[in-house]
Write a protein that holds these residues in place. Structure first.
Motif, PDB file in Angstrom:
ATOM      1  N   SER A  35      74.734 -32.792 -15.757  1.00 54.69           N
ATOM      2  CA  SER A  35      73.899 -33.839 -16.371  1.00 54.69           C
ATOM      3  C   SER A  35      74.755 -35.025 -16.829  1.00 54.69           C
ATOM      4  CB  SER A  35      73.103 -33.270 -17.548  1.00 54.69           C
ATOM      5  OG  SER A  35      73.955 -33.033 -18.650  1.00 54.69           O
ATOM      6  N   MET A  36      75.936 -34.738 -17.338  1.00 54.15           N
ATOM      7  CA  MET A  36      76.825 -35.828 -17.769  1.00 54.15           C
ATOM      8  C   MET A  36      77.278 -36.661 -16.563  1.00 54.15           C
ATOM      9  SD  MET A  36      77.194 -35.744 -21.099  1.00 54.15           S
ATOM     10  CE  MET A  36      78.643 -36.669 -21.490  1.00 54.15           C
ATOM     11  N   HIS A  73      75.262 -28.764 -18.199  1.00 51.58           N
ATOM     12  CA  HIS A  73      75.677 -29.897 -19.041  1.00 51.58           C
ATOM     13  C   HIS A  73      76.631 -30.817 -18.289  1.00 51.58           C
ATOM     14  CE1 HIS A  73      78.440 -31.835 -21.970  1.00 51.58           C
ATOM     15  NE2 HIS A  73      77.285 -32.202 -22.491  1.00 51.58           N
ATOM     16  N   HIS A  74      77.589 -30.180 -17.587  1.00 51.75           N
ATOM     17  CA  HIS A  74      78.576 -30.942 -16.824  1.00 51.75           C
ATOM     18  C   HIS A  74      77.876 -31.822 -15.773  1.00 51.75           C
ATOM     19  CE1 HIS A  74      82.872 -31.248 -15.440  1.00 51.75           C
ATOM     20  NE2 HIS A  74      82.234 -31.838 -14.446  1.00 51.75           N
ATOM     21  N   TRP A 116      79.409 -24.102 -29.890  1.00 54.86           N
ATOM     22  CA  TRP A 116      78.338 -24.911 -29.334  1.00 54.86           C
ATOM     23  C   TRP A 116      78.048 -26.099 -30.248  1.00 54.86           C
ATOM     24  CZ3 TRP A 116      76.643 -24.460 -24.522  1.00 54.86           C
ATOM     25  CH2 TRP A 116      76.885 -23.256 -23.850  1.00 54.86           C
ATOM     26  N   GLU A 158      74.848 -22.726 -18.609  1.00 60.18           N
ATOM     27  CA  GLU A 158      74.474 -23.847 -19.471  1.00 60.18           C
ATOM     28  C   GLU A 158      75.569 -24.923 -19.484  1.00 60.18           C
ATOM     29  OE1 GLU A 158      72.431 -24.425 -23.869  1.00 60.18           O
ATOM     30  OE2 GLU A 158      73.021 -22.439 -23.202  1.00 60.18           O
ATOM     31  N   GLU A 159      76.820 -24.443 -19.472  1.00 59.48           N
ATOM     32  CA  GLU A 159      77.948 -25.396 -19.437  1.00 59.48           C
ATOM     33  C   GLU A 159      77.935 -26.197 -18.142  1.00 59.48           C
ATOM     34  OE1 GLU A 159      81.573 -22.998 -20.394  1.00 59.48           O
ATOM     35  OE2 GLU A 159      82.201 -24.954 -21.158  1.00 59.48           O
ATOM     36  N   VAL A 176      90.622 -19.467 -23.587  1.00 54.86           N
ATOM     37  CA  VAL A 176      89.867 -18.853 -24.690  1.00 54.86           C
ATOM     38  C   VAL A 176      90.275 -17.388 -24.795  1.00 54.86           C
ATOM     39  CG1 VAL A 176      87.567 -18.119 -25.446  1.00 54.86           C
ATOM     40  CG2 VAL A 176      87.889 -20.412 -24.533  1.00 54.86           C
ATOM     41  N   SER A 232      76.048 -32.861 -27.436  1.00 55.98           N
ATOM     42  CA  SER A 232      76.914 -33.876 -26.814  1.00 55.98           C
ATOM     43  C   SER A 232      76.271 -35.263 -26.845  1.00 55.98           C
ATOM     44  CB  SER A 232      77.232 -33.472 -25.382  1.00 55.98           C
ATOM     45  OG  SER A 232      76.109 -33.680 -24.573  1.00 55.98           O
ATOM     46  N   GLU A 233      76.957 -36.239 -26.245  1.00 54.22           N
ATOM     47  CA  GLU A 233      76.513 -37.630 -26.247  1.00 54.22           C
ATOM     48  C   GLU A 233      75.116 -37.806 -25.660  1.00 54.22           C
ATOM     49  OE1 GLU A 233      79.351 -36.133 -25.318  1.00 54.22           O
ATOM     50  OE2 GLU A 233      80.606 -37.636 -24.318  1.00 54.22           O
ATOM     51  N   HIS A 255      84.100 -31.224 -24.929  1.00 58.47           N
ATOM     52  CA  HIS A 255      83.473 -30.315 -23.970  1.00 58.47           C
ATOM     53  C   HIS A 255      84.150 -30.469 -22.608  1.00 58.47           C
ATOM     54  CE1 HIS A 255      81.475 -34.029 -22.867  1.00 58.47           C
ATOM     55  NE2 HIS A 255      80.919 -34.097 -24.079  1.00 58.47           N
ATOM     56  N   GLY A 256      83.807 -29.566 -21.673  1.00 53.83           N
ATOM     57  CA  GLY A 256      84.487 -29.530 -20.380  1.00 53.83           C
ATOM     58  C   GLY A 256      84.484 -30.873 -19.670  1.00 53.83           C
ATOM     59  N   ASN A 269      89.245  -9.948 -26.866  1.00 47.69           N
ATOM     60  CA  ASN A 269      88.197 -10.659 -26.127  1.00 47.69           C
ATOM     61  C   ASN A 269      87.691  -9.847 -24.941  1.00 47.69           C
ATOM     62  OD1 ASN A 269      88.209 -12.868 -27.801  1.00 47.69           O
ATOM     63  ND2 ASN A 269      89.852 -13.890 -26.683  1.00 47.69           N
ATOM     64  N   ARG A 322      72.434 -33.092 -25.364  1.00 49.49           N
ATOM     65  CA  ARG A 322      72.270 -31.755 -24.796  1.00 49.49           C
ATOM     66  C   ARG A 322      73.219 -30.793 -25.494  1.00 49.49           C
ATOM     67  NH1 ARG A 322      70.722 -30.391 -19.433  1.00 49.49           N
ATOM     68  NH2 ARG A 322      69.344 -31.939 -18.512  1.00 49.49           N
ATOM     69  N   ARG A 323      72.867 -29.501 -25.411  1.00 47.67           N
ATOM     70  CA  ARG A 323      73.754 -28.495 -25.985  1.00 47.67           C
ATOM     71  C   ARG A 323      75.010 -28.397 -25.126  1.00 47.67           C
ATOM     72  NH1 ARG A 323      73.577 -23.133 -28.383  1.00 47.67           N
ATOM     73  NH2 ARG A 323      73.584 -22.083 -26.357  1.00 47.67           N
ATOM     74  N   ALA A 324      76.171 -28.449 -25.757  1.00 45.19           N
ATOM     75  CA  ALA A 324      77.418 -28.376 -24.982  1.00 45.19           C
ATOM     76  C   ALA A 324      78.421 -27.509 -25.726  1.00 45.19           C
ATOM     77  CB  ALA A 324      77.998 -29.771 -24.788  1.00 45.19           C
ATOM     78  N   LYS A 325      79.299 -26.883 -24.956  1.00 45.23           N
ATOM     79  CA  LYS A 325      80.320 -26.036 -25.565  1.00 45.23           C
ATOM     80  C   LYS A 325      81.547 -26.886 -25.848  1.00 45.23           C
ATOM     81  CE  LYS A 325      80.939 -21.311 -24.486  1.00 45.23           C
ATOM     82  NZ  LYS A 325      81.398 -20.296 -23.534  1.00 45.23           N
ATOM     83  N   TYR A 337      85.379 -27.311 -27.088  1.00 49.74           N
ATOM     84  CA  TYR A 337      86.615 -26.539 -27.190  1.00 49.74           C
ATOM     85  C   TYR A 337      87.565 -27.231 -28.161  1.00 49.74           C
ATOM     86  CZ  TYR A 337      84.930 -24.232 -22.998  1.00 49.74           C
ATOM     87  OH  TYR A 337      84.180 -23.522 -22.115  1.00 49.74           O
TER      88      TYR A 337
END
Lengths: 337, 109
Positions: free
Chosen positions: A39-40, A36-37, B65, A32-33, B56, B68-69, B25-26, A15, B72-75, B77
């Motif tokens: 926005s949630m 997303h965090h 990827w 982007e993560e 990781v 999500s709910e 996701h996180g 890696n 939105r695009r979410a990573k 795991y």
């Protein structure tokens, strides 16, 4: 068989190389993560009745420092050190090229410091590190399964294979097993407790090391088989720091975890076996479970041996290569200790 | 109720446990830890994402990827076999360490 640590190392290196070529993509994905965090979190707060503006402010406050998070992720990816180093080298190169006189002084200084370091290392090694002087150290070898994929590294073996080598191999005058598990024990002498790194060894290790204790004795196969297995040999440091260097330490009872042990010996200063941090040695007894054929491949312990007088490594290698031990799937090799 | 921050090494262990059987996701991981611990354990975002990156890197978890709910695009795991093995060994280490600390705290020095 690969251990969990070996597999992790493989992933880290793979890696790390992959990350070196995609630093921008990694940062983009992290951004982007984080979006997303946030926005949630905002959606959740709005659903709980907060206004959109307040929810956004509260979410950002909860999230904390984005820069610190980026830095820590860079550390985890392993790219930060390299990028910082490249940046430093570029800066240094630009500064040196500007002034040729300064460049000459820098090269001269580095050359002198390198020479000085070599000299200092020799003195430090001889006078401060003082490696322990094991008698006839060239006779001590490591015995184990060979890892051809890891430059013929001598690996660990199972207690079952060890007992067979101990019983059958004729090339060694002594052989012993060192339990590789981390054994940290809480020792309670006279009501005061301290933590000690404990090593479990088979009695043969003392003959392999060939070092006499500073005080009293160590344990032998005979004494352990007779039931005197609740004993402990302690290191010089513990003897000095916890028992005041008193000769009355011999025969003292110590409680290690849940069982009582009697101190029977003290080893000399700087003595160690394979793992320098271990400061207390206890007898290890193989269990009936370990002796089952199904556990032959439980290769997790280190074995060292002392060659018989007049026997070289190559002779010992030939003996084991042609012994029934190899036919049982245990190909052994050793290297000089 | 007092919220506790994770001690060194414990966060990774808890994340692996939370990811057993289901990818997440996180944000989802942080919420799940919060819920399962009855609001006692709080995962700071500044600790969560570096921990996920380290895991990781070591091959304990993998990331893909997805959506999500909130569309939105979410990573996402998920746990790897190596992560499962690490959980098994770390759990034992953790229990041994907790027991040793309990002994020390209960001993008069």
């Amino acid at each position: 068989m690969l251990t969990i640590g070996d597999m992790e190392l493989f992933h880290i290196i793979r890696n790390w190389f992959a990350n070196l070529f995609r630093p921008k993509a990694l940062h983009g994905e992290l951004d982007e993560e984080m979006e997303h965090h946030l926005s949630m979190t905002i959606d959740k707060k709005v659903a709980e009745g907060m206004s959109s503006n307040l929810a956004k402010k509260a979410a950002l406050k909860e999230f904390g420092s984005v820069e610190r998070l980026r830095d820590e992720c860079q550390d985890a990816w392993g790219t930060r050190f390299l990028l910082d180093t490249v940046s430093d080298i570029r800066f240094a190169a630009r500064q040196l090229i500007k002034s040729k006189g300064y460049l000459a002084v820098t090269i001269l200084t580095i050359a002198m410091c390198s020479g000085l370091n070599v000299s200092i290392y020799r003195y430090v090694h001889a006078w401060i590190v003082k490696p322990f002087d094991y008698p006839n150290a060239e006779e001590v070898v490591a015995v184990g399964k060979i890892w051809k994929k890891q430059r013929n590294k001598v690996g660990a073996i199972s207690p079952l294979s060890f007992t067979e080598i101990e019983r059958e191999a004729r090339s060694f005058k002594a052989i012993g097993l060192v339990d590789s598990d981390d054994n940290v024990g809480v020792v309670v002498p006279n009501g005061s407790a301290f933590v000690a790194d404990v090593m479990l060894i088979t009695p043969g290790i003392w003959d392999v090391a060939g070092v006499k204790p500073l005080l009293s004795s160590t344990f032998t196969r005979g004494s352990v088989e007779e039931g005197h297995d609740k004993v402990a040999v302690i290191g010089y440091q513990i003897w000095q720091s916890r028992f005041g260097g008193s000769v009355n330490v011999i025969g003292k009872q110590i409680r290690l975890d849940d069982s009582e042990h009697t101190i029977i010996g003290v080893m000399p200063d700087r003595f160690n076996i394979l793992y320098p941090n271990r400061t207390m040695w206890l007898p290890r007894k193989e269990s009936s479970h370990e002796m089952k054929e199904a556990n032959r491949e439980s290769n997790s312990h280190r074995v060292i041996a002392r060659l018989n007088e007049g026997v070289g490594i190559s002779q010992a290698q030939v003996e084991l290569d042609h012994s029934p031990l190899c036919l049982r799937g245990a190909a052994f090799l050793w290297e000089s200790g | 109720m007092t919220k506790h921050i994770f001690p060194q090494g414990a966060l990774e262990l808890v994340i692996i446990r939370v990811l057993q059987g289901t990818a997440n996701h996180g944000w989802g991981i942080a919420q799940k830890i919060h819920l399962i611990s009855n609001d006692v354990l709080k995962v700071e975002e500044g600790s969560l994402y570096p921990a996920l990156a380290r895991m990781v890197q070591k091959g304990w978890i993998k990331a893909e990827w997805g959506t999500s709910e909130n569309n939105r695009r979410a990573k996402y795991y998920s746990l790897t076999k190596l992560g499962q093995k690490r959980l098994n060994s770390e759990k034992q280490n953790w229990e041994a360490m907790v027991a040793a600390i309990a002994v020390i705290l209960g001993t008069e020095c």
